[in-house]
Design an enzyme around this catalytic site. Structure first.
Site, PDB file in Angstrom:
ATOM      1  N   THR A 141      25.199  47.095   6.500  1.00  0.00           N
ATOM      2  CA  THR A 141      24.679  47.957   5.435  1.00  0.00           C
ATOM      3  C   THR A 141      25.456  49.273   5.338  1.00  0.00           C
ATOM      4  O   THR A 141      26.014  49.743   6.340  1.00  0.00           O
ATOM      5  CB  THR A 141      23.189  48.263   5.724  1.00  0.00           C
ATOM      6  OG1 THR A 141      22.762  49.331   4.891  1.00  0.00           O
ATOM      7  CG2 THR A 141      22.950  48.688   7.164  1.00  0.00           C
ATOM      8  N   ASP A 142      25.406  49.894   4.157  1.00  0.00           N
ATOM      9  CA  ASP A 142      26.018  51.220   4.006  1.00  0.00           C
ATOM     10  C   ASP A 142      25.218  52.289   4.760  1.00  0.00           C
ATOM     11  O   ASP A 142      25.715  53.390   5.000  1.00  0.00           O
ATOM     12  CB  ASP A 142      26.148  51.603   2.517  1.00  0.00           C
ATOM     13  CG  ASP A 142      24.831  51.579   1.741  1.00  0.00           C
ATOM     14  OD1 ASP A 142      23.779  51.228   2.326  1.00  0.00           O
ATOM     15  OD2 ASP A 142      24.854  51.900   0.530  1.00  0.00           O
ATOM     16  N   GLU A 143      23.983  51.943   5.155  1.00  0.00           N
ATOM     17  CA  GLU A 143      23.127  52.952   5.806  1.00  0.00           C
ATOM     18  C   GLU A 143      23.662  53.384   7.174  1.00  0.00           C
ATOM     19  O   GLU A 143      23.266  54.428   7.688  1.00  0.00           O
ATOM     20  CB  GLU A 143      21.692  52.421   5.931  1.00  0.00           C
ATOM     21  CG  GLU A 143      21.112  52.084   4.572  1.00  0.00           C
ATOM     22  CD  GLU A 143      19.618  51.780   4.591  1.00  0.00           C
ATOM     23  OE1 GLU A 143      18.913  52.294   5.468  1.00  0.00           O
ATOM     24  OE2 GLU A 143      19.177  51.033   3.708  1.00  0.00           O
ATOM     25  N   TYR A 166      16.245  51.455  11.724  1.00  0.00           N
ATOM     26  CA  TYR A 166      16.907  50.293  11.101  1.00  0.00           C
ATOM     27  C   TYR A 166      18.423  50.477  11.099  1.00  0.00           C
ATOM     28  O   TYR A 166      19.164  49.632  11.591  1.00  0.00           O
ATOM     29  CB  TYR A 166      16.401  50.089   9.663  1.00  0.00           C
ATOM     30  CG  TYR A 166      17.293  49.179   8.836  1.00  0.00           C
ATOM     31  CD1 TYR A 166      17.428  47.832   9.149  1.00  0.00           C
ATOM     32  CD2 TYR A 166      18.025  49.673   7.746  1.00  0.00           C
ATOM     33  CE1 TYR A 166      18.259  46.989   8.403  1.00  0.00           C
ATOM     34  CE2 TYR A 166      18.853  48.845   6.997  1.00  0.00           C
ATOM     35  CZ  TYR A 166      18.972  47.509   7.327  1.00  0.00           C
ATOM     36  OH  TYR A 166      19.807  46.689   6.589  1.00  0.00           O
ATOM     37  N   LYS A 170      21.447  48.432  13.064  1.00  0.00           N
ATOM     38  CA  LYS A 170      22.562  47.757  12.388  1.00  0.00           C
ATOM     39  C   LYS A 170      23.889  48.339  12.875  1.00  0.00           C
ATOM     40  O   LYS A 170      24.855  47.598  13.081  1.00  0.00           O
ATOM     41  CB  LYS A 170      22.454  47.900  10.865  1.00  0.00           C
ATOM     42  CG  LYS A 170      21.289  47.180  10.222  1.00  0.00           C
ATOM     43  CD  LYS A 170      21.323  45.664  10.387  1.00  0.00           C
ATOM     44  CE  LYS A 170      22.397  44.986   9.579  1.00  0.00           C
ATOM     45  NZ  LYS A 170      22.291  43.489   9.664  1.00  0.00           N
TER      46      LYS A 170
HETATM   47  P1  NAD Z   1      15.393  39.802   4.501  1.00  0.00           P
HETATM   48  O1  NAD Z   1      14.491  40.675   5.298  1.00  0.00           O
HETATM   49  O2  NAD Z   1      15.008  39.421   3.117  1.00  0.00           O
HETATM   50  O3  NAD Z   1      15.654  38.441   5.287  1.00  0.00           O
HETATM   51  C1  NAD Z   1      15.884  38.405   6.673  1.00  0.00           C
HETATM   52  C2  NAD Z   1      15.774  36.959   7.126  1.00  0.00           C
HETATM   53  O4  NAD Z   1      16.035  36.937   8.544  1.00  0.00           O
HETATM   54  C3  NAD Z   1      14.376  36.359   6.915  1.00  0.00           C
HETATM   55  O5  NAD Z   1      14.489  35.067   6.360  1.00  0.00           O
HETATM   56  C4  NAD Z   1      13.790  36.309   8.318  1.00  0.00           C
HETATM   57  O6  NAD Z   1      12.862  35.227   8.503  1.00  0.00           O
HETATM   58  C5  NAD Z   1      15.043  36.128   9.168  1.00  0.00           C
HETATM   59  N1  NAD Z   1      14.872  36.591  10.551  1.00  0.00           N
HETATM   60  C6  NAD Z   1      14.332  37.771  10.947  1.00  0.00           C
HETATM   61  N2  NAD Z   1      14.304  37.833  12.288  1.00  0.00           N
HETATM   62  C7  NAD Z   1      14.857  36.674  12.739  1.00  0.00           C
HETATM   63  C8  NAD Z   1      15.126  36.137  14.029  1.00  0.00           C
HETATM   64  N3  NAD Z   1      14.798  36.813  15.134  1.00  0.00           N
HETATM   65  N4  NAD Z   1      15.720  34.925  14.131  1.00  0.00           N
HETATM   66  C9  NAD Z   1      16.044  34.223  13.005  1.00  0.00           C
HETATM   67  N5  NAD Z   1      15.798  34.666  11.768  1.00  0.00           N
HETATM   68  C10 NAD Z   1      15.212  35.872  11.630  1.00  0.00           C
HETATM   69  O7  NAD Z   1      16.807  40.515   4.530  1.00  0.00           O
HETATM   70  P2  NAD Z   1      17.917  40.589   3.393  1.00  0.00           P
HETATM   71  O8  NAD Z   1      17.555  41.660   2.445  1.00  0.00           O
HETATM   72  O9  NAD Z   1      18.214  39.219   2.888  1.00  0.00           O
HETATM   73  O10 NAD Z   1      19.151  41.120   4.248  1.00  0.00           O
HETATM   74  C11 NAD Z   1      20.041  40.211   4.897  1.00  0.00           C
HETATM   75  C12 NAD Z   1      21.051  41.002   5.697  1.00  0.00           C
HETATM   76  O11 NAD Z   1      21.734  41.911   4.834  1.00  0.00           O
HETATM   77  C13 NAD Z   1      20.422  41.868   6.798  1.00  0.00           C
HETATM   78  O12 NAD Z   1      21.269  41.809   7.918  1.00  0.00           O
HETATM   79  C14 NAD Z   1      20.404  43.269   6.205  1.00  0.00           C
HETATM   80  O13 NAD Z   1      20.511  44.240   7.218  1.00  0.00           O
HETATM   81  C15 NAD Z   1      21.651  43.240   5.333  1.00  0.00           C
HETATM   82  N6  NAD Z   1      21.595  44.142   4.175  1.00  0.00           N
HETATM   83  C16 NAD Z   1      20.637  43.992   3.205  1.00  0.00           C
HETATM   84  C17 NAD Z   1      20.637  44.832   2.094  1.00  0.00           C
HETATM   85  C18 NAD Z   1      19.635  44.661   0.987  1.00  0.00           C
HETATM   86  O14 NAD Z   1      19.682  45.434   0.026  1.00  0.00           O
HETATM   87  N7  NAD Z   1      18.742  43.706   1.028  1.00  0.00           N
HETATM   88  C19 NAD Z   1      21.602  45.844   1.976  1.00  0.00           C
HETATM   89  C20 NAD Z   1      22.552  45.982   2.985  1.00  0.00           C
HETATM   90  C21 NAD Z   1      22.555  45.107   4.069  1.00  0.00           C
END
Ligand code: NAD
Length: 339
Positions: A141-143, A166, A170
């Site tokens: 993430t950019d965070e 969070y 990350k």
């Molecule tokens: P999300 O919370 O929608 O999905 C996370 C998934 O991971 C879920 O399906 C959950 O069941 C699974 N999960 C959680 N803990 C687990 C574990 N211990 N073992 C196996 N599976 C597990 O997240 P997202 O929004 O799809 O984000 C996906 C990735 O992208 C993350 O790594 C997040 O940090 C990164 N990210 C997201 C955003 C955003 O805007 N959504 C932005 C930047 C980075």
């Protein structure tokens, strides 16, 4: 699965992963995907209905914190790559309960990257012939870069300064992945992206919250003065970026992925309300009348903005979707599904 290779996708039942899997299966018919997901509150197999019977797709219900399971899966499937989405992803939850963020995002990532290294390598920098092209792609993430002032953008060289549990978890996982490239020669990629939006996003996140509250006639809660700025990236533009970086990025490098779309939270709320005013007018007034400022999030970063010039120049990727028209389609589908 009779394909040229099998890759492991973690967290594929969540928001971004469930957009990525159908997209990738369609684009890469010679690649099979094993999706490992714990199905926490954030994971939902309904998000993957369109691929559940796909011959190149398999779901495994399991935890990235379970090292024995990961070892067994690497042995069984001989993965040629990993795209690692699984994480606890909601900043507000990390303020209430940081422990699970450390366990999943830090320890879980360590398990995956370490098992990948031990499965693919004989010793440091001695990759086994069968895994010469195997790559570990970490989604971040950019965070991790902290908060910006009124000007400037995060580049791949911006020092890390995470401010929430969070983003700290990350940032830690990024550093662990980075170290496996430098110390052991593992073929890693880290991609840091901005706020995604689009189908399958969990209700707890900002855009779904604004829409839900607006349509329910409830107050639309906006933190602080609403002037915190985020960059918005359409989830399928992000999936295209992951595809490019995973397949063509340089080993050991980081790529920033942004939507070139900075908006303050209050601007975003007004935009969604005005689109709803057109699509489903209220009897009197505008949905914007429901906007209500609430106590700010602890440690709330003021502004994020991403400089994506590296991925644009090197891999000819660029975000294609425009926020307003994409949100309009998203809202039309939302109204068809839920109203
Ligand atoms: P999300 O919370 O929608 O999905 C996370 C998934 O991971 C879920 O399906 C959950 O069941 C699974 N999960 C959680 N803990 C687990 C574990 N211990 N073992 C196996 N599976 C597990 O997240 P997202 O929004 O799809 O984000 C996906 C990735 O992208 C993350 O790594 C997040 O940090 C990164 N990210 C997201 C955003 C955003 O805007 N959504 C932005 C930047 C980075």
């Amino acid at each position: 699965m009779k394909t040229e290779k099998v890759i492991l996708v973690t967290g594929g039942a969540g928001f971004i992963g469930s957009n990525f899997i159908p997209f990738y299966l369609e684009r890469h018919p010679q690649t099979a995907i094993v999706n490992l997901d714990l199905l926490t509150y954030a994971g939902n197999l309904d998000n993957l209905k369109e691929v559940e019977d796909h011959p190149n797709y398999q779901f495994i219900h399991g935890d990235i914190r379970n090292r024995a399971l990961i070892e067994e899966l690497f042995e069984r499937y001989q993965f040629q790559g990993v795209v690692h989405f699984a994480a606890e992803s909601h900043v507000d939850n990390s303020i209430k309960n940081p422990g699970v963020f450390i366990e999943t995002n830090v320890n879980g990532t360590y398990n995956l990257v370490d098992v990948a290294y031990r499965s693919w390598f004989d010793e440091p920098f001695q990759v086994k012939k069968a895994f010469e092209n195997a790559r570990f792609h970490h989604i971040s993430t950019d965070e991790v870069y902290g908060s910006l002032g009124e000007t400037g953008k995060f580049t791949e060289e911006t020092p890390y300064a995470p401010n929430s549990p969070y983003s700290a978890s990350k940032a830690s996982s990024d550093m662990i992945v980075r170290s496996y490239h430098h110390t052991f020669g593992l073929n890693t990629i880290i991609a840091n992206c901005s706020n995604n939006y689009g189908p399958n996003q969990h209700d707890e996140k900002l855009i779904p919250t604004i829409i839900r509250k607006a349509l329910a006639g409830e107050e639309i809660p906006i933190y602080g003065d609403g002037k915190n700025i985020r960059d918005w990236l359409y989830v399928l533009d992000h999936c295209e970026a992951i595809d490019s970086v995973f397949n063509y990025g340089n080993a050991g490098e980081t790529y920033n992925v942004g939507g070139d779309c900075e908006k303050s939270n209050i601007e975003l709320a007004h935009l969604i309300c005005s689109l709803l005013d057109e699509l489903k007018p209220k009897k009197d007034g505008s949905y914007s009348d429901q906007i209500s400022f609430v106590k700010d999030r602890a440690g709330h970063d003021r502004r994020y903005a991403i400089d994506s010039s590296k991925i644009k120049k090197q891999l000819q990727w660029k975000p294609k979707k425009d926020l307003e028209s994409t949100l309009q389609n998203y809202l039309r589908n939302w109204l068809l599904m839920f109203n």
